[in-house]
Design an enzyme around this catalytic site. Structure first.
Site, PDB file in Angstrom:
ATOM      1  N   CYS A  56       0.835  -1.199   0.000  1.00  0.00           N
ATOM      2  CA  CYS A  56       0.000   0.000   0.000  1.00  0.00           C
ATOM      3  C   CYS A  56       0.872   1.252   0.000  1.00  0.00           C
ATOM      4  CB  CYS A  56      -0.923   0.015   1.215  1.00  0.00           C
ATOM      5  SG  CYS A  56      -0.043   0.122   2.776  1.00  0.00           S
TER       6      CYS A  56
ATOM      7  N   CYS B 135      40.716 -23.447 -20.762  1.00  0.00           N
ATOM      8  CA  CYS B 135      41.372 -23.691 -19.478  1.00  0.00           C
ATOM      9  C   CYS B 135      40.702 -22.828 -18.401  1.00  0.00           C
ATOM     10  CB  CYS B 135      42.864 -23.376 -19.551  1.00  0.00           C
ATOM     11  SG  CYS B 135      43.199 -21.631 -19.924  1.00  0.00           S
TER      12      CYS B 135
ATOM     13  N   ASP C  31       1.044  15.973 -35.664  1.00  0.00           N
ATOM     14  CA  ASP C  31       2.143  16.294 -36.579  1.00  0.00           C
ATOM     15  C   ASP C  31       2.285  15.144 -37.569  1.00  0.00           C
ATOM     16  OD1 ASP C  31       4.320  17.266 -37.858  1.00  0.00           O
ATOM     17  OD2 ASP C  31       5.750  16.807 -36.268  1.00  0.00           O
TER      18      ASP C  31
END
Length: 530
Positions: free
Chosen positions: A18, A86, A495
């Protein structure tokens, strides 16, 4: 403080229930020396923190969050490696990974040719980790058992747990409610061996619901009281526990009414509310994952005069990328050879492919339609347009609306005032009515009515769902503040190139030939296409 000294991190936080949980963390973090700014979003379960790296490190910040009873979610993954010869190879990979920001721990096992990595998914992606390994000179074969987004996995686990608790609650609550109200039922319930066995049966059925299902609320209440910041979990715990323990006293010592139904029914409805809340959050997270899924996984580049297919995270600025018809453009770039139509609806919404020729720019995640394109990569990784869009949506999810700041202040006083009101109501009715049972009922009612925490939870959840839903439909909201002010809009200016599209072409007019053979035509909405 200079901007170069300020650093921002995003952390996934678990365990919050909450608005008071948010306040607990937000009060603690500024006390950490070096933390400049911290904001917590309850619905998104994220913390955005600005700090001075010369004063405090990330681990100290995470420890502060843990100290107040919450957890920072880490992701763990095991990757299969190839190319090691290795133990020195293993050490090289391990060193490179542990130096990567956002990686907590990396352990490479040379014998099994694998690496275990624990990291912060909000800070470093799995792709970035793979890139570190490849840049070191080795390769990643594939993750064992598949890799799942940490936040998604955590959400799925939470939903599964809540569903199981809900089913468990329903199964045990039904007989409690029926036997508690047997005298009002139009039918008879199965008889019990002895008359006074009913209270004991209700006790046996209610106890697991109260303690097992309600465990999360009791834990939250303990954390809140420990931090001297009571939250809604405190109200839930006091209300249900008052009903339950009073009923237990009556069961074994007699002398009053049973309120087991109140205790278990409240737990059931609270768990149902938590489940619905988790599902709403999960759907929003899915919208973000859907955006991420638009990205291409591999890219075909020219290196040493040859075409090579590599993971998209290995593409570097300046690489020459080849995209054949039907393939996704992996990164942003500039066309240096070829001509084609590119479907850009995932970015711009344009339903018709846009023609691309030498000198034009292309955007990652769009689809090459007709011809082959060769372009130079100009933006890769987190710099691409799609990555910036995803980051924009994530930042919007993590931000707080102005109304939320006001709600947080009100919530900080709300719980103490409810506790005071419930206590005053109890004593007032006990004095007036001289009836302990009735006064206790009033006390429980005042606490429970305030329990759901709608005030502190509704605002961040609504913002999260709104931003996620917008992203799902291709509407990107820059911040929660912008979302909050949308209702004040009186005009919208687009636009665009004169046309607003739906992102998909649609048949609007059909021309048919009357002389055409009907067998060669196709029926479409009552019209025939030849």
């Amino acid at each position: 403080m200079a901007d170069q000294q300020k650093k921002r991190i995003v952390l996934n936080i678990g365990g919050m229930h909450c608005a008071t949980c948010v306040q607990t963390i937000e009060k603690r973090l500024p006390k950490v020396k070096g933390v400049i700014y911290a904001t917590i979003n309850l619905a998104a379960e994220k913390a955005i923190i600005d700090y001075d790296p010369t004063v405090v490190d990330q681990q100290t910040i995470e420890d502060a969050i843990t100290d107040v009873g919450y957890k920072v979610i880490h992701q763990e993954v095991t990757l299969k490696l190839s190319g090691m010869h290795c133990t020195m190879c293993a050490q090289a990979i391990e060193k490179a990974l542990n130096q990567k920001e956002g990686v907590y721990k990396a352990v490479v096992n040379f014998a099994t040719e694998s690496t275990f990595v624990e990291f912060n998914p909000a800070q470093v992606s799995l792709e970035a980790i793979k890139k570190v390994i490849r840049d070191t000179g080795y390769d990643v074969v594939e993750p064992e058992g598949g890799v799942q987004d940490a936040e998604q996995k955590e959400r799925e686990n939470e939903i599964r747990s809540l569903k199981n608790k809900l089913i468990f609650s329903v199964v045990l609550t039904i007989p409690v409610v029926l036997y508690s109200n047997a005298r009002f039922l139009p039918f008879s319930l199965p008889s019990l061996p002895i008359d006074n066995f009913v209270p004991l049966l209700l006790f046996v059925l209610s106890t697991p619901v109260h303690f097992l299902v309600g465990h999360r609320f009791f834990t939250g209440a303990y954390k809140a009281l420990k931090n001297k910041n009571p939250n809604m979990d405190v109200l839930v715990t006091l209300g249900t526990s008052a009903a339950y323990f009073y009923s237990v006293y009556v069961t074994f010592f007699g002398g009053g009414k049973l309120y087991y139904t109140t205790a278990v029914s409240l737990m059931l409805f609270l768990i149902l509310g938590k489940l619905l809340e988790a599902i709403a959050k999960g759907r929003t997270s899915a919208a973000i994952r859907k955006l991420m899924g638009l990205r291409a996984k591999t890219a075909r580049i020219i290196r040493n005069g040859e075409e090579t297919e590599v993971p998209v995270e290995d593409v570097q600025v300046g690489d020459i990328v080849i995209v054949r018809p039907g393939e996704k453009i992996p990164v942003d770039g500039e066309v240096i050879e070829g001509y084609s139509g590119v479907d850009e609806k995932v970015i711009t919404g344009e339903s018709i492919p846009v023609e691309k020729k030498v000198g034009d720019s292309v955007v990652g995640a769009t689809i090459n339609k007709t011809g082959m394109l060769k372009f130079k990569a100009t933006k890769v990784g987190s710099d691409t347009v799609l990555a910036q869009i995803i980051k924009l949506v994530e930042n919007a999810l993590g931000s707080k609306a102005p109304i939320q700041r006001m709600v947080d202040v009100v919530s900080s006083y709300f719980v103490p005032m409810v506790l005071i009101a419930a206590t005053i109501s109890f004593f007032a009715w006990y004095i007036v009515a001289a009836d302990f049972t009735f006064a206790l009922t009033i006390f429980i009612a005042v606490l429970i009515i305030a329990c759901p925490c709608a005030m502190g939870l509704a605002t961040p959840t609504a913002i999260m769902v709104g931003v996620g839903k917008g992203a799902e439909y291709g509407v990107l909201i820059k911040s929660s503040e912008a979302l909050e002010t949308v209702h004040k809009l009186q005009a919208i200016v687009f636009d665009k190139t004169g046309t607003l599209t739906k992102g998909e072409p649609e048949v609007c007019l059909l021309y048919t030939s009357d002389a055409a053979d009907e067998e060669d035509s196709v029926d479409l909405g009552g019209r025939r296409i030849i």
